[in-house]
Design a protein around this motif. Structure first.
Motif, short mmCIF file in Angstrom:
data_model
loop_
_atom_site.label_atom_id
_atom_site.label_comp_id
_atom_site.label_asym_id
_atom_site.label_seq_id
_atom_site.Cartn_x
_atom_site.Cartn_y
_atom_site.Cartn_z
N GLY A 202 39.05 24.81 36.80
CA GLY A 202 38.11 23.85 36.23
C GLY A 202 38.36 22.44 36.71
O GLY A 202 37.41 21.68 36.97
N VAL A 239 30.21 18.56 33.60
CA VAL A 239 30.68 18.88 34.95
C VAL A 239 31.87 18.01 35.37
O VAL A 239 32.72 18.46 36.15
N SER A 241 34.29 17.06 33.36
CA SER A 241 35.44 17.67 32.67
C SER A 241 36.59 16.69 32.51
O SER A 241 37.74 16.99 32.84
N ASP A 274 33.18 21.53 28.36
CA ASP A 274 33.04 21.16 29.76
C ASP A 274 33.48 22.35 30.61
O ASP A 274 33.78 23.42 30.08
N ILE A 275 33.46 22.18 31.92
CA ILE A 275 33.74 23.31 32.81
C ILE A 275 35.12 23.90 32.55
O ILE A 275 35.28 25.13 32.41
#
Length: 314
Positions: A202, A239, A241, A274-275
């Motif tokens: 991530g 995105v 993160s 988030d991611i």
């Protein structure tokens, strides 16, 4: 050998690597705290103690979850391992979800960092806390009124890894402190590396977006209304993160390009989902539950922030 080729294609390799390492170095200490708390809950707190002492009502349980969020200086990376342990220990899902979504938004480190990032603007700090609590409670309540079908926990390689060091399900049979301490160390090690690989993936994706993708979001803002601006910032938070202990600095740098409603959406939704959080959740939860949690968090945060700022705002 690939570096000259990538740089020839105008891909800033060094910058991406530096940002990636920055995210990792910032996130790993918090992940370690979360893993240690998670393992301590699993190993040292008996199931019977939780059943006796934990509030029976969902309302009181959510209040305890909110208070816990205020007290624990952990970011989103740390709250997910603790969340998984709470669910495994039988804490009601609405309460555990409330804890996971509220903690990275309202904990003391985030409050202080937000205060300094916005030059002592208490309105933004209070707004972040308010929206964080309300959104977390509403997200948790949806899990109570409409419970997920089937088990939200998923088995697989991660569970087999944990079981290889002395399964969590047998922890009650270990009564000596020495035995529990050894089990605590082994479980902490297994969980750290099990969840850590998802954090690394991530973080790398987030580094790519931070270096190469931010301009897409700021260009999309031109001429956009409040609703679109909020969505742009929430997607950007997902995105990029960022760690919740430092995301306020990035939000402050974008305050001149986006309305305050969009900035608040960034500050509230980003720490929840988030991611890297989605990838970390995938180490122990079903895909259906993760998708539902993501969409529910996105919808509730958007509606709350949009309605408030559309009616006058701060």
């Amino acid at each position: 050998m690939a570096k000259p080729v990538l740089e020839g294609a105008q891909i800033p390799v060094n910058t991406i690597v530096n940002v990636f390492l920055g995210i990792i170095l910032q996130a790993v200490p918090f992940l370690l705290i979360g893993v240690l708390l998670s393992s301590a809950i699993q190993v040292f707190i008996p199931q019977s103690f939780i059943e006796r002492r934990f509030p029976k009502s969902i309302g009181m349980g959510m209040l305890v979850a909110i208070l816990g969020g205020f007290c624990l200086p952990v970011c989103d990376c740390a709250s997910i391992p603790v969340f998984r342990s709470l669910v495994r220990r039988g804490i009601p899902l609405p309460v555990a979800v409330t804890f996971m979504t509220a903690t990275p938004v309202i904990n003391p480190v985030v409050i202080v960092s937000t205060y300094y990032a916005f030059s002592g603007n208490t309105g933004i700090v209070v707004g972040r806390i308010f929206f964080g609590i309300v959104a977390a409670v509403l997200i948790g309540l949806t899990m109570g009124f409409w419970p997920p079908k089937g088990s939200v926990l998923a088995g697989g390689a991660f569970d087999r890894l944990l079981c290889s060091c002395g399964c969590y399900d047998d922890v009650e049979s270990i009564t000596t402190f020495k035995g529990k301490a050894g089990l605590f160390i082994r479980h902490s090690q297994a969980e750290f590396f099990g969840v850590g690989k998802y954090l690394v993936m991530g973080s790398f994706i987030a580094a790519l977006f931070q270096v190469m993708g931010t301009g897409l979001f700021t260009k999309a803002q031109d001429g956009a209304g409040l609703a679109v601006s909020i969505l742009i910032m929430m997607v950007m938070a997902f995105v990029l993160s960022l760690c919740s202990s430092s995301d306020a600095i990035i939000a402050r740098s974008l305050a001149n390009q986006f309305p305050m409603g969009a900035i608040m959406g960034f500050l509230v939704f980003g720490p929840m989902m988030d991611i890297k959080n989605v990838l970390m959740l995938s180490s122990g939860f079903s895909k259906a539950f993760i998708v539902r949690l993501l969409l529910t968090s996105l919808s509730i945060c958007f509606v709350l922030v949009f309605l408030f700022f559309n009616w006058g705002g701060m």
